[in-house]
Enzyme design. Structure first.
Site, PDB file in Angstrom:
ATOM      1  N   ASP A 118      14.632 -37.958 -25.622  1.00 58.14           N
ATOM      2  CA  ASP A 118      14.225 -36.388 -25.248  1.00 58.14           C
ATOM      3  C   ASP A 118      14.180 -35.440 -26.320  1.00 58.14           C
ATOM      4  OD1 ASP A 118      13.142 -34.412 -23.198  1.00 58.14           O
ATOM      5  OD2 ASP A 118      15.180 -33.752 -23.025  1.00 58.14           O
ATOM      6  N   ASP A 126      14.070 -31.370 -25.852  1.00 58.75           N
ATOM      7  CA  ASP A 126      14.637 -29.935 -25.340  1.00 58.75           C
ATOM      8  C   ASP A 126      15.977 -30.498 -24.703  1.00 58.75           C
ATOM      9  OD1 ASP A 126      12.605 -28.630 -26.267  1.00 58.75           O
ATOM     10  OD2 ASP A 126      11.586 -28.417 -24.509  1.00 58.75           O
TER      11      ASP A 126
HETATM   12  P1  B16 Z   1       5.954 -27.132 -23.462  1.00 56.00           P
HETATM   13  P2  B16 Z   1      11.730 -31.965 -22.859  1.00 56.00           P
HETATM   14  C1  B16 Z   1      10.463 -30.046 -21.694  1.00 56.00           C
HETATM   15  O1  B16 Z   1      10.866 -30.556 -22.825  1.00 56.00           O
HETATM   16  C2  B16 Z   1      11.316 -28.757 -21.382  1.00 56.00           C
HETATM   17  O2  B16 Z   1      12.669 -29.127 -21.004  1.00 56.00           O
HETATM   18  C3  B16 Z   1      10.505 -28.069 -20.106  1.00 56.00           C
HETATM   19  O3  B16 Z   1      11.364 -26.783 -19.746  1.00 56.00           O
HETATM   20  C4  B16 Z   1       9.027 -27.587 -20.578  1.00 56.00           C
HETATM   21  O4  B16 Z   1       8.449 -26.913 -19.604  1.00 56.00           O
HETATM   22  C5  B16 Z   1       8.321 -29.063 -21.110  1.00 56.00           C
HETATM   23  O5  B16 Z   1       9.296 -29.577 -22.171  1.00 56.00           O
HETATM   24  C6  B16 Z   1       6.975 -28.776 -21.519  1.00 56.00           C
HETATM   25  O6  B16 Z   1       6.865 -27.991 -22.588  1.00 56.00           O
HETATM   26  O7  B16 Z   1       5.362 -26.054 -22.516  1.00 56.00           O
HETATM   27  O8  B16 Z   1       6.367 -27.202 -24.750  1.00 56.00           O
HETATM   28  O9  B16 Z   1       4.600 -28.326 -23.543  1.00 56.00           O
HETATM   29  O10 B16 Z   1      12.939 -31.667 -22.237  1.00 56.00           O
HETATM   30  O11 B16 Z   1      10.932 -33.136 -22.124  1.00 56.00           O
HETATM   31  O12 B16 Z   1      11.750 -32.288 -24.469  1.00 56.00           O
HETATM   32 MG    MG Z   2      15.014 -32.351 -21.968  1.00 58.75          MG
END
Ligand code: B16
Ligand code: MG
Length: 218
Positions: free
Chosen positions: A10, A12
């Site tokens: 993953d 974030d």
């Molecule tokens: P985006 P991950 C996620 O990343 C985030 O944890 C989450 O907070 C966010 O809403 C989601 O990605 C979508 O992100 O708006 O940049 O498309 O933890 O799956 O890497």
């Molecule tokens: Mg994450």
């Protein structure tokens, strides 16, 4: 011979931390559009959850209803602000121990994939300077979000592997659930209650090379 052939990361909360940036962008959006100060405990409910699903979680919490046009406009506004906040990210924003682990896995012949819900993941990988370490980046567009297993299964299918040949790293409750539903070995990273993971570590420092070697050799 390794039993594990693919490690899915993953982004974030695992490779870098954009938790604050996401929540700052959501908070400003709600303040500006609805005059609401988001309650800090809502942050955890948006982790690993897609942009649209995150927005719906926040709207539902405050009993707000908007039409599809407004929903799209809100997502766009949040994303523009979020992108401006991550523009300055570079190698110094990598989570401690993440890159050495990826390098070690590659040396051991394990393929590396990114399984992030974020549509901004390619930009972040570039800013962090680690694009070249990834054999495959899952495109989350059109896939069911975590806790559905689709993002992880998509990486597995790309390499025509079985779930028993994959491990995956996640910081979010929904993300660990998605790995488990995919039938892969789940490694939860971070401070959250990730007791449903097959292995839970607070940081990568807690994962010795001996331990990871044991996991990939089965
Ligand atoms: P985006 P991950 C996620 O990343 C985030 O944890 C989450 O907070 C966010 O809403 C989601 O990605 C979508 O992100 O708006 O940049 O498309 O933890 O799956 O890497
Ligand atoms: Mg994450």
């Amino acid at each position: 011979m390794n039993r594990i052939k693919l490690a899915i990361f993953d982004l974030d909360g695992v490779i870098t931390s954009t938790t604050n940036e996401h929540f700052i962008a959501w908070s400003e959006l709600f303040k500006k559009n609805f005059g609401i100060d988001l309650s800090p405990e809502l942050e955890v409910r948006t982790r690993g959850v897609s942009r649209r699903d995150s927005l719906n979680v926040l709207l539902d919490h405050y009993d707000l209803a908007v039409d599809e046009k407004k929903l799209k406009a809100l997502m766009e506004e949040k994303n523009e602000h979020y992108r401006s906040l991550i523009e300055t990210f570079d190698a110094s924003d990598l989570m401690e121990g993440a890159l050495p682990l990826i390098e070690y896995l590659r040396e051991q012949g394990v393929l590396i994939a990114l399984g992030s819900a974020s549509r901004n993941a390619p930009m972040l990988l570039k800013n962090l300077g680690i694009e070249a370490f990834f054999d495959f980046v899952v495109d989350p567009a059109g896939k069911k979000g975590k806790p559905e297993p689709d993002i992880f299964l998509s990486a597995m299918r790309h390499f025509e592997l079985e779930a028993s040949e994959c491990i995956a790293f996640e910081d979010a409750v929904a993300g660990v659930e998605a790995i488990n539903r995919a039938g892969m070995f789940s490694i939860g990273v971070g401070d959250e209650d990730l007791s449903h993971a097959d292995l839970h570590i607070k940081t990568f420092k807690a994962l010795s090379l001996r331990k990871i070697k044991g996991i990939i050799q089965g």
